[in-house]
Design a protein around this motif. Structure first.
Motif, PDB file in Angstrom:
ATOM      1  N   MET A  46     114.688   6.093   0.854  1.00  0.00           N
ATOM      2  CA  MET A  46     113.248   6.308   0.935  1.00  0.00           C
ATOM      3  C   MET A  46     112.867   7.431  -0.021  1.00  0.00           C
ATOM      4  O   MET A  46     113.623   8.386  -0.218  1.00  0.00           O
ATOM      5  N   PHE A  47     111.660   7.342  -0.596  1.00  0.00           N
ATOM      6  CA  PHE A  47     111.222   8.362  -1.549  1.00  0.00           C
ATOM      7  C   PHE A  47     109.706   8.371  -1.626  1.00  0.00           C
ATOM      8  O   PHE A  47     109.067   7.305  -1.615  1.00  0.00           O
ATOM      9  N   GLN A  48     109.113   9.569  -1.696  1.00  0.00           N
ATOM     10  CA  GLN A  48     107.674   9.702  -1.909  1.00  0.00           C
ATOM     11  C   GLN A  48     107.457  10.293  -3.295  1.00  0.00           C
ATOM     12  O   GLN A  48     107.947  11.386  -3.603  1.00  0.00           O
ATOM     13  N   ASP A  49     106.711   9.586  -4.146  1.00  0.00           N
ATOM     14  CA  ASP A  49     106.533  10.038  -5.520  1.00  0.00           C
ATOM     15  C   ASP A  49     105.346  10.994  -5.652  1.00  0.00           C
ATOM     16  O   ASP A  49     104.663  11.319  -4.676  1.00  0.00           O
ATOM     17  N   SER A  50     105.094  11.457  -6.870  1.00  0.00           N
ATOM     18  CA  SER A  50     104.047  12.444  -7.124  1.00  0.00           C
ATOM     19  C   SER A  50     102.644  11.884  -6.923  1.00  0.00           C
ATOM     20  O   SER A  50     101.679  12.647  -6.842  1.00  0.00           O
ATOM     21  N   LYS A  51     102.522  10.558  -6.844  1.00  0.00           N
ATOM     22  CA  LYS A  51     101.227   9.926  -6.588  1.00  0.00           C
ATOM     23  C   LYS A  51     101.068   9.551  -5.119  1.00  0.00           C
ATOM     24  O   LYS A  51     100.129   8.839  -4.759  1.00  0.00           O
ATOM     25  N   ARG A  84     120.068   1.804  -3.702  1.00  0.00           N
ATOM     26  CA  ARG A  84     120.691   2.832  -2.877  1.00  0.00           C
ATOM     27  C   ARG A  84     120.026   4.203  -3.014  1.00  0.00           C
ATOM     28  O   ARG A  84     120.022   4.986  -2.066  1.00  0.00           O
ATOM     29  N   CYS A  85     119.481   4.529  -4.179  1.00  0.00           N
ATOM     30  CA  CYS A  85     118.844   5.838  -4.353  1.00  0.00           C
ATOM     31  C   CYS A  85     117.618   5.701  -5.246  1.00  0.00           C
ATOM     32  O   CYS A  85     117.522   4.798  -6.078  1.00  0.00           O
ATOM     33  N   ILE A  86     116.659   6.612  -5.057  1.00  0.00           N
ATOM     34  CA  ILE A  86     115.394   6.600  -5.802  1.00  0.00           C
ATOM     35  C   ILE A  86     115.081   8.027  -6.216  1.00  0.00           C
ATOM     36  O   ILE A  86     115.270   8.969  -5.447  1.00  0.00           O
ATOM     37  N   SER A  87     114.569   8.188  -7.445  1.00  0.00           N
ATOM     38  CA  SER A  87     114.244   9.517  -7.942  1.00  0.00           C
ATOM     39  C   SER A  87     113.072   9.420  -8.919  1.00  0.00           C
ATOM     40  O   SER A  87     112.712   8.328  -9.383  1.00  0.00           O
ATOM     41  N   GLU A  88     112.478  10.567  -9.241  1.00  0.00           N
ATOM     42  CA  GLU A  88     111.366  10.619 -10.193  1.00  0.00           C
ATOM     43  C   GLU A  88     111.644  11.703 -11.228  1.00  0.00           C
ATOM     44  O   GLU A  88     112.038  12.824 -10.882  1.00  0.00           O
ATOM     45  N   ASN A  90     108.175   8.883 -14.267  1.00  0.00           N
ATOM     46  CA  ASN A  90     108.889   7.605 -14.175  1.00  0.00           C
ATOM     47  C   ASN A  90     109.744   7.580 -12.904  1.00  0.00           C
ATOM     48  O   ASN A  90     110.337   8.592 -12.527  1.00  0.00           O
ATOM     49  N   ILE A  91     109.821   6.420 -12.261  1.00  0.00           N
ATOM     50  CA  ILE A  91     110.609   6.263 -11.041  1.00  0.00           C
ATOM     51  C   ILE A  91     111.920   5.559 -11.398  1.00  0.00           C
ATOM     52  O   ILE A  91     111.916   4.508 -12.049  1.00  0.00           O
ATOM     53  N   TRP A  92     113.032   6.141 -10.955  1.00  0.00           N
ATOM     54  CA  TRP A  92     114.360   5.613 -11.247  1.00  0.00           C
ATOM     55  C   TRP A  92     114.994   5.054  -9.979  1.00  0.00           C
ATOM     56  O   TRP A  92     114.813   5.598  -8.886  1.00  0.00           O
ATOM     57  N   PHE A  93     115.756   3.982 -10.157  1.00  0.00           N
ATOM     58  CA  PHE A  93     116.411   3.315  -9.032  1.00  0.00           C
ATOM     59  C   PHE A  93     117.892   3.128  -9.337  1.00  0.00           C
ATOM     60  O   PHE A  93     118.252   2.583 -10.386  1.00  0.00           O
ATOM     61  N   GLY A 125     105.369   2.899 -14.372  1.00  0.00           N
ATOM     62  CA  GLY A 125     104.020   2.751 -13.851  1.00  0.00           C
ATOM     63  C   GLY A 125     103.408   1.406 -14.176  1.00  0.00           C
ATOM     64  O   GLY A 125     102.410   1.008 -13.566  1.00  0.00           O
ATOM     65  N   ILE A 126     104.032   0.700 -15.142  1.00  0.00           N
ATOM     66  CA  ILE A 126     103.536  -0.612 -15.559  1.00  0.00           C
ATOM     67  C   ILE A 126     104.618  -1.677 -15.447  1.00  0.00           C
ATOM     68  O   ILE A 126     104.390  -2.756 -14.908  1.00  0.00           O
ATOM     69  N   ARG A 127     105.798  -1.349 -15.954  1.00  0.00           N
ATOM     70  CA  ARG A 127     106.864  -2.342 -15.986  1.00  0.00           C
ATOM     71  C   ARG A 127     108.200  -1.709 -15.594  1.00  0.00           C
ATOM     72  O   ARG A 127     108.365  -0.486 -15.601  1.00  0.00           O
ATOM     73  N   PHE A 128     109.143  -2.597 -15.251  1.00  0.00           N
ATOM     74  CA  PHE A 128     110.506  -2.181 -14.921  1.00  0.00           C
ATOM     75  C   PHE A 128     111.413  -2.452 -16.111  1.00  0.00           C
ATOM     76  O   PHE A 128     111.273  -3.474 -16.802  1.00  0.00           O
TER      77      PHE A 128
END
Length: 253
Positions: free
Chosen positions: A52-57, A91-95, A100-103, A115-118
């Protein structure tokens, strides 16, 4: 005698009635907890959630066994390999500091959302097959830790996501191959928790060394850690509970 007995019985009845009334009308200080349950019926991608992760937005991201779900407080948006994600559960999520969000995926996959594409990530000379356990950006470097392949460091920002030049850190650099996760302490201190204890990265020497604090257990494995705003550090362990390091007193609790 009969009248007197009746009066006493009536008085007792009224007393208990008033007592019950007071019990239901006087506020009770007992705290109540309410939980909302979110599952597939409510829009979640899958029932099995790894991260689980909460981003800056203020979006919430949930890594599942089959892709990732983004939650805005009301609705879920679900993403999978059809949307550009790498294969395998998240398994993990980071910003990173650019937003940018990393998985990090099971079996070595890595994805990034701008924010637009993966985009899926590939290294030019490294091939990962072990689960990605952590992703962290520190200044002009980005780190990826794995469950069986140590850690990987690459320059940041990344321009070519399909041919990333990276350096591998393992036993020769003082780090175990089995890294369960990582954390960035204040001062950009990068710490990995492994099967043989905590390891800290030293940039000048470009290697890892043992990260030790007084009275921190070395018998039980540290599985996670968290640094408070005042600098104190909490350590979660397998089978040994929680340890707390007090910075001011320089001691473990």
């Amino acid at each position: 005698m009969i009248v007197n007995h009746f009066t006493k019985s009536r008085s007792k009845y009224i007393f208990w009635l008033l007592l019950l009334f007071m019990m239901y009308t006087i506020p009770v200080n007992a705290q109540k907890y309410f939980f909302d349950n979110y599952g597939v019926k409510q829009g979640l991608k899958k029932q099995k959630v790894y991260s689980m992760f909460q981003d800056s937005k203020d979006y919430f991201w949930f890594g599942t066994i089959d892709g990732v779900s983004r939650f805005n407080g009301k609705n879920f948006d679900n993403f999978s390999i059809r949307d550009g994600l790498a294969d395998g559960g998240v398994r993990c999520i980071s910003e990173d500091k650019s937003g940018n969000i990393w998985f990090g995926h099971l079996n070595g996959g890595i994805s990034r959302f701008d924010g637009i594409r993966f985009d899926t990530i590939a290294f030019d000379s490294l091939r990962l097959s072990a689960d990605i356990t952590g992703i962290a950006q520190i200044n002009n470097k980005i780190w990826f830790t794995t469950i069986n392949d140590g850690a990987i460091q690459a320059d940041f920002p990344i321009n070519d996501f399909k041919h990333i030049r990276a350096k591998h850190f393992g036993r020769e650099e003082g780090l175990s191959d089995q890294v369960y996760g990582s954390y960035v302490l204040k001062g950009d201190t990068f710490v990995c928790f492994t099967d043989v204890g905590l390891s800290q990265y030293y940039g000048k020497e470009n290697k890892f060394e043992n990260f030790r604090l007084p009275h921190l257990t070395t018998y039980f494995t540290v599985s996670c850690l968290l640094q408070e705003k005042n600098g104190n550090i909490l350590f979660g362990t397998y089978n040994s509970g929680l340890y707390k390091y007090s910075r001011e007193e320089n001691m473990m609790e």
